[in-house]
Design a protein around this motif. Structure first.
Motif, PDB file in Angstrom:
ATOM      1  N   SER A   1      11.814 -14.400 -17.028  1.00 52.30           N
ATOM      2  CA  SER A   1      13.084 -13.835 -17.465  1.00 52.30           C
ATOM      3  C   SER A   1      13.001 -12.314 -17.411  1.00 52.30           C
ATOM      4  O   SER A   1      11.943 -11.738 -17.675  1.00 52.30           O
ATOM      5  N   ASP A   2      14.115 -11.656 -17.092  1.00 51.29           N
ATOM      6  CA  ASP A   2      14.136 -10.193 -17.075  1.00 51.29           C
ATOM      7  C   ASP A   2      13.945  -9.622 -18.482  1.00 51.29           C
ATOM      8  O   ASP A   2      13.337  -8.573 -18.651  1.00 51.29           O
ATOM      9  N   ASP A   3      14.450 -10.332 -19.482  1.00 43.54           N
ATOM     10  CA  ASP A   3      14.397  -9.853 -20.870  1.00 43.54           C
ATOM     11  C   ASP A   3      13.028 -10.035 -21.504  1.00 43.54           C
ATOM     12  O   ASP A   3      12.633  -9.260 -22.363  1.00 43.54           O
ATOM     13  N   ASN A   4      12.321 -11.120 -21.114  1.00 43.10           N
ATOM     14  CA  ASN A   4      11.050 -11.444 -21.756  1.00 43.10           C
ATOM     15  C   ASN A   4      10.131 -12.057 -20.710  1.00 43.10           C
ATOM     16  O   ASN A   4      10.351 -13.184 -20.277  1.00 43.10           O
ATOM     17  N   LEU A   5       9.107 -11.316 -20.318  1.00 43.54           N
ATOM     18  CA  LEU A   5       8.230 -11.766 -19.235  1.00 43.54           C
ATOM     19  C   LEU A   5       7.305 -12.911 -19.649  1.00 43.54           C
ATOM     20  O   LEU A   5       6.555 -13.422 -18.831  1.00 43.54           O
ATOM     21  N   ARG A   6       7.348 -13.321 -20.920  1.00 39.88           N
ATOM     22  CA  ARG A   6       6.597 -14.488 -21.379  1.00 39.88           C
ATOM     23  C   ARG A   6       7.437 -15.761 -21.270  1.00 39.88           C
ATOM     24  O   ARG A   6       6.952 -16.849 -21.522  1.00 39.88           O
ATOM     25  N   TYR A   7       8.713 -15.609 -20.946  1.00 41.86           N
ATOM     26  CA  TYR A   7       9.635 -16.741 -20.869  1.00 41.86           C
ATOM     27  C   TYR A   7       9.973 -17.000 -19.394  1.00 41.86           C
ATOM     28  O   TYR A   7      10.372 -16.080 -18.683  1.00 41.86           O
ATOM     29  N   PHE A   8       9.790 -18.236 -18.955  1.00 39.76           N
ATOM     30  CA  PHE A   8      10.017 -18.577 -17.555  1.00 39.76           C
ATOM     31  C   PHE A   8      11.121 -19.617 -17.419  1.00 39.76           C
ATOM     32  O   PHE A   8      11.168 -20.579 -18.183  1.00 39.76           O
ATOM     33  N   HIS A   9      11.977 -19.421 -16.415  1.00 37.20           N
ATOM     34  CA  HIS A   9      12.941 -20.432 -16.006  1.00 37.20           C
ATOM     35  C   HIS A   9      12.232 -21.248 -14.924  1.00 37.20           C
ATOM     36  O   HIS A   9      11.792 -20.690 -13.920  1.00 37.20           O
ATOM     37  N   VAL A  10      12.136 -22.542 -15.138  1.00 39.80           N
ATOM     38  CA  VAL A  10      11.364 -23.401 -14.245  1.00 39.80           C
ATOM     39  C   VAL A  10      12.262 -24.479 -13.658  1.00 39.80           C
ATOM     40  O   VAL A  10      13.136 -25.010 -14.344  1.00 39.80           O
ATOM     41  N   THR A  11      12.060 -24.791 -12.374  1.00 41.17           N
ATOM     42  CA  THR A  11      12.658 -25.992 -11.786  1.00 41.17           C
ATOM     43  C   THR A  11      11.536 -26.810 -11.172  1.00 41.17           C
ATOM     44  O   THR A  11      10.591 -26.256 -10.608  1.00 41.17           O
ATOM     45  N   ILE A  12      11.649 -28.116 -11.341  1.00 41.70           N
ATOM     46  CA  ILE A  12      10.680 -29.036 -10.749  1.00 41.70           C
ATOM     47  C   ILE A  12      11.454 -30.103  -9.991  1.00 41.70           C
ATOM     48  O   ILE A  12      12.358 -30.734 -10.544  1.00 41.70           O
ATOM     49  N   ASP A  13      11.119 -30.276  -8.716  1.00 45.01           N
ATOM     50  CA  ASP A  13      11.704 -31.358  -7.924  1.00 45.01           C
ATOM     51  C   ASP A  13      11.051 -32.660  -8.358  1.00 45.01           C
ATOM     52  O   ASP A  13       9.823 -32.714  -8.518  1.00 45.01           O
ATOM     53  N   GLY A  14      11.856 -33.699  -8.518  1.00 44.95           N
ATOM     54  CA  GLY A  14      11.289 -35.008  -8.818  1.00 44.95           C
ATOM     55  C   GLY A  14      10.387 -35.433  -7.674  1.00 44.95           C
ATOM     56  O   GLY A  14      10.730 -35.235  -6.498  1.00 44.95           O
TER      57      GLY A  14
ATOM     58  N   LEU B   1       2.407 -26.958 -14.745  1.00 39.97           N
ATOM     59  CA  LEU B   1       3.618 -27.404 -14.041  1.00 39.97           C
ATOM     60  C   LEU B   1       3.307 -28.545 -13.074  1.00 39.97           C
ATOM     61  O   LEU B   1       4.089 -29.491 -12.949  1.00 39.97           O
ATOM     62  N   LEU B   2       2.152 -28.488 -12.412  1.00 39.01           N
ATOM     63  CA  LEU B   2       1.741 -29.601 -11.545  1.00 39.01           C
ATOM     64  C   LEU B   2       1.496 -30.867 -12.360  1.00 39.01           C
ATOM     65  O   LEU B   2       1.842 -31.974 -11.935  1.00 39.01           O
ATOM     66  N   SER B   3       0.926 -30.716 -13.550  1.00 36.59           N
ATOM     67  CA  SER B   3       0.690 -31.870 -14.422  1.00 36.59           C
ATOM     68  C   SER B   3       2.010 -32.500 -14.864  1.00 36.59           C
ATOM     69  O   SER B   3       2.129 -33.722 -14.936  1.00 36.59           O
TER      70      SER B   3
ATOM     71  N   PRO C   1       4.621 -26.095  -4.097  1.00 32.49           N
ATOM     72  CA  PRO C   1       5.697 -26.850  -3.455  1.00 32.49           C
ATOM     73  C   PRO C   1       6.468 -27.694  -4.469  1.00 32.49           C
ATOM     74  O   PRO C   1       5.873 -28.394  -5.280  1.00 32.49           O
ATOM     75  N   GLY C   2       7.803 -27.559  -4.438  1.00 40.36           N
ATOM     76  CA  GLY C   2       8.641 -28.354  -5.335  1.00 40.36           C
ATOM     77  C   GLY C   2       8.758 -27.803  -6.740  1.00 40.36           C
ATOM     78  O   GLY C   2       9.355 -28.427  -7.614  1.00 40.36           O
ATOM     79  N   ILE C   3       8.189 -26.615  -6.978  1.00 39.10           N
ATOM     80  CA  ILE C   3       8.237 -26.023  -8.313  1.00 39.10           C
ATOM     81  C   ILE C   3       8.558 -24.534  -8.198  1.00 39.10           C
ATOM     82  O   ILE C   3       7.972 -23.840  -7.368  1.00 39.10           O
ATOM     83  N   THR C   4       9.501 -24.062  -9.011  1.00 38.18           N
ATOM     84  CA  THR C   4       9.717 -22.618  -9.113  1.00 38.18           C
ATOM     85  C   THR C   4       9.541 -22.229 -10.574  1.00 38.18           C
ATOM     86  O   THR C   4       9.891 -22.997 -11.474  1.00 38.18           O
ATOM     87  N   ALA C   5       8.985 -21.072 -10.802  1.00 35.19           N
ATOM     88  CA  ALA C   5       8.823 -20.523 -12.150  1.00 35.19           C
ATOM     89  C   ALA C   5       9.102 -19.032 -12.066  1.00 35.19           C
ATOM     90  O   ALA C   5       8.332 -18.290 -11.469  1.00 35.19           O
ATOM     91  N   VAL C   6      10.228 -18.619 -12.638  1.00 34.97           N
ATOM     92  CA  VAL C   6      10.645 -17.229 -12.547  1.00 34.97           C
ATOM     93  C   VAL C   6      10.698 -16.629 -13.948  1.00 34.97           C
ATOM     94  O   VAL C   6      11.378 -17.174 -14.827  1.00 34.97           O
TER      95      VAL C   6
ATOM     96  N   ARG D   1      11.124 -32.335 -25.272  1.00 32.47           N
ATOM     97  CA  ARG D   1       9.690 -32.126 -25.534  1.00 32.47           C
ATOM     98  C   ARG D   1       8.873 -33.100 -24.692  1.00 32.47           C
ATOM     99  O   ARG D   1       9.322 -34.205 -24.412  1.00 32.47           O
ATOM    100  N   ILE D   2       7.674 -32.669 -24.323  1.00 30.19           N
ATOM    101  CA  ILE D   2       6.845 -33.416 -23.373  1.00 30.19           C
ATOM    102  C   ILE D   2       5.561 -33.858 -24.050  1.00 30.19           C
ATOM    103  O   ILE D   2       4.868 -33.043 -24.662  1.00 30.19           O
ATOM    104  N   CYS D   3       5.239 -35.137 -23.911  1.00 34.57           N
ATOM    105  CA  CYS D   3       3.968 -35.661 -24.405  1.00 34.57           C
ATOM    106  C   CYS D   3       2.987 -35.630 -23.233  1.00 34.57           C
ATOM    107  O   CYS D   3       3.059 -36.451 -22.321  1.00 34.57           O
ATOM    108  N   LEU D   4       2.122 -34.632 -23.237  1.00 37.44           N
ATOM    109  CA  LEU D   4       1.167 -34.451 -22.156  1.00 37.44           C
ATOM    110  C   LEU D   4      -0.107 -33.863 -22.755  1.00 37.44           C
ATOM    111  O   LEU D   4      -0.054 -32.841 -23.442  1.00 37.44           O
ATOM    112  N   ASP D   5      -1.230 -34.514 -22.499  1.00 37.27           N
ATOM    113  CA  ASP D   5      -2.485 -34.116 -23.147  1.00 37.27           C
ATOM    114  C   ASP D   5      -2.856 -32.647 -22.952  1.00 37.27           C
ATOM    115  O   ASP D   5      -3.330 -31.993 -23.872  1.00 37.27           O
ATOM    116  N   VAL D   6      -2.591 -32.092 -21.772  1.00 29.98           N
ATOM    117  CA  VAL D   6      -2.978 -30.694 -21.522  1.00 29.98           C
ATOM    118  C   VAL D   6      -2.091 -29.701 -22.281  1.00 29.98           C
ATOM    119  O   VAL D   6      -2.435 -28.520 -22.379  1.00 29.98           O
TER     120      VAL D   6
END
Length: 163
Positions: A28-41, A105-107, A21-26, A85-90
């Motif tokens: 890319s057609d060109d590279n299946l290791r690359y994801f377009h992500v949206t996160i709701d605040g 993404l949940l983190s 919920p609140g997150i999409t990760a799709v 860039r994100i400072c996140l321990d995981v």
């Protein structure tokens, strides 16, 4: 291009069939290791009205090493720098191959709801947060309004214009 590992295929299928919920990760057609992500605040955070764009990349040695994730949407947050860039321990020292894309993404979504100015990546923002948290939260709200396409706008239909 090398075949995609079963693990990545399974994780991708789960993200699509059982979205967070609140997150999409799709992927890319060109590279299946690359994801377009949206996160709701998260609700009750200064980011609650925004939808943030991110990119997530799974390196060749995933899951032995963490995915590369960064914000594409400009955000005022002590743990996210100007380059996204994100400072996140995981994503760093606490990475474990047992973690999955959805966990990461949940983190990140949780980090939006609980900024940590004591472990900053954006030192100037962290200083603002420590000196005047109320003002920093206000700036975060303003940036969210300005840069993160709001949930209301994203869901509004454009059929009214055809009258």
């Amino acid at each position: 291009m090398a075949a995609l590992p079963k693990r990545i295929i399974k994780e991708t299928e789960r993200l699509v069939s059982d979205p967070v919920p609140g997150i999409t990760a799709v992927p890319s057609d060109d590279n299946l290791r690359y994801f377009h992500v949206t996160i709701d605040g998260p609700d009750s955070s200064p980011y609650s009205s925004g939808v943030f764009d991110l990119e997530l990349y799974l390196p060749d040695d995933y899951p032995m090493c963490a995915p590369k994730v960064r914000f594409l949407t400009k955000i005022y947050h002590p743990n996210i720098d100007k380059l996204g860039r994100i400072c996140l321990d995981v994503l760093k020292d606490n990475w474990s191959p047992a973690l999955q894309i959805r966990t990461i993404l949940l983190s990140i979504q949780a980090l939006l709801g609980a900024p940590n100015p004591d472990d900053p990546l954006a030192n100037d923002v962290a200083e603002d947060w420590k000196q005047d948290e109320k003002r920093a939260v206000q700036v975060a709200k303003e940036w969210t309004e300005k840069y993160a396409k709001s949930k209301e706008i994203a869901t509004t239909s454009t059929t009214e214009e055809s009258v």
